[in-house]
Design a protein around this motif. Sequence first.
Motif, mmCIF file in Angstrom:
data_model
loop_
_atom_site.group_PDB
_atom_site.id
_atom_site.type_symbol
_atom_site.label_atom_id
_atom_site.label_comp_id
_atom_site.label_asym_id
_atom_site.label_seq_id
_atom_site.Cartn_x
_atom_site.Cartn_y
_atom_site.Cartn_z
ATOM 1 N N VAL A 79 0.837 -1.201 0.000
ATOM 2 C CA VAL A 79 0.000 0.000 0.000
ATOM 3 C C VAL A 79 0.872 1.251 0.000
ATOM 4 O O VAL A 79 0.571 2.232 -0.695
ATOM 5 N N ARG A 80 1.967 1.222 0.765
ATOM 6 C CA ARG A 80 2.835 2.406 0.803
ATOM 7 C C ARG A 80 3.494 2.666 -0.550
ATOM 8 O O ARG A 80 3.723 3.821 -0.919
ATOM 9 N N ILE A 81 3.787 1.610 -1.283
ATOM 10 C CA ILE A 81 4.415 1.777 -2.592
ATOM 11 C C ILE A 81 3.389 2.189 -3.641
ATOM 12 O O ILE A 81 3.655 3.055 -4.487
ATOM 13 N N LEU A 82 2.202 1.610 -3.597
ATOM 14 C CA LEU A 82 1.217 1.812 -4.648
ATOM 15 C C LEU A 82 0.390 3.083 -4.485
ATOM 16 O O LEU A 82 -0.205 3.564 -5.450
ATOM 17 N N VAL A 83 0.335 3.621 -3.265
ATOM 18 C CA VAL A 83 -0.392 4.875 -3.028
ATOM 19 C C VAL A 83 0.638 5.973 -2.768
ATOM 20 O O VAL A 83 1.281 5.982 -1.716
ATOM 21 N N PRO A 84 0.826 6.886 -3.699
ATOM 22 C CA PRO A 84 1.862 7.924 -3.527
ATOM 23 C C PRO A 84 1.548 8.851 -2.372
ATOM 24 O O PRO A 84 0.388 9.197 -2.117
ATOM 25 N N HIS A 107 -1.236 8.368 5.852
ATOM 26 C CA HIS A 107 -1.200 7.537 4.649
ATOM 27 C C HIS A 107 -2.003 6.256 4.911
ATOM 28 O O HIS A 107 -2.011 5.739 6.032
ATOM 29 N N PRO A 108 -2.702 5.719 3.900
ATOM 30 C CA PRO A 108 -3.466 4.483 4.095
ATOM 31 C C PRO A 108 -2.642 3.337 4.677
ATOM 32 O O PRO A 108 -3.159 2.523 5.453
#
Length: 441
Positions: free
Chosen positions: A32-37, A49-50
């Motif tokens: 999630v940290r990589i895919l959601v900027p 952050h999500p």
Amino acid sequence: MSALIIWIGLGLVLSVVLVRRMHIVLAAVIAVRILVPGVVQNEVMPGLHPSTYLFLCFVLVQLVFAPSIFGRVIRSAGVWPQAIIGGIAAVMMTDVGNPGSAGLLDTAMFVLGIVWAPFYIFVFMRYSIRSIPGAGKAFLVAFTLLALTEAVLSQIQVATGRPLVWESEFSRIWLNGTVSELGAAIGTFGHGIQVGVFFAAVMPLLALIKSMFLRFTLAAVLLVTVPLAYGRMGLILTVVGFVFLVIIGGQKVLRSILLAAVVLGALLISIQGIAGEKLLRKFEDDNGSAALRVAAFDWFGEHTSEFFSGGYPGSRDLKGVGTLGSSLENGYFIMALMFGILAAVAFFIFMMCLLIGQTDIRERQSWPGAAAAALIIVAINGYSSIGANSIDIHLFWFVLAMASYRLTRTPQTKEDPYRVSWSRFPATVGSSASPALRVRA
């Protein structure tokens, strides 16, 4: 707000269902940290952050449903590291009274999301790698698949000239209000520099893959893609990571050299294209980038007395108010601007101590994670990173945990940690009173 409620509900359900498989939830946190900027997190849900919300749900479930394991994990972090990270967070919170502060809530969210949560993700990852069979391999697969995803997306972005993901958000932030032609690969990060930094961090981890052919094939994919991001630092760091991969990647020296030559040949061919030409032109003419960095460095040196023990009393948006032609272009400088030089230096030293503590010179399998983390520290100094809510700080802790990965383990660590007693885990907690040994435990 509805998106936040739904996300927290999903996070709690996932954490409960996988309460005995913490590594799966932690792998989801990484994804999630990589895919959601970070630049669009407030567009998605308020505050954090999500991935941080998901991790908080995970921590709550572990505390309620597996309190003994939760206690072991916290104790495995050591007293001194937790006291130091708590002290750094407390010093950063004192900026609330500063005229230039973002306020109590925003400062608390920043400290929680950038300092506290990433460190404890590292702690839980390290524990799971050392105590749950297959956890380290699961993280390695997650990093590899995410890197391939970013590589494929980057290739398509350059071919189509469109972001493809987070398009409307990026158009408002980077593309001047329109979905205009994309100038470089930005992956899911929103900026080409972060694509290169991510590839550089993953590159040394490929040394943990047993198959030499697969290892170098994946390396070739990353190397031929990174020029598309048009980032000099990303390319240099990725090449450095590849050199490390060749050195540590196997005992068959001749085969390693031959495969490395093929991969480098693919890189040279890719640089011959349009993307390579644009990148090479940036090496020749940086459009004043070096001059802007020198000006930022000079300004920082001239004003250090104004934010030595606390954040800068004026506006921290130096470019926005016209003080500089760009930001400080250095993550630690920006952190010092926000919270004081003492806090930034303490945080940097803390990261370095953990990096040294996790590196076992006698154990080659600890080198890939340590090398990846070292490359991230270099990257943080090369652009806005911390101030831009990029992946760097989180990625540092993610890959540093991989320094605990071993292809083989002793029989005691193959048992289910949810079934064995505390006394069976002396190596996880560390029996020495030495802080350095405790950190390595």
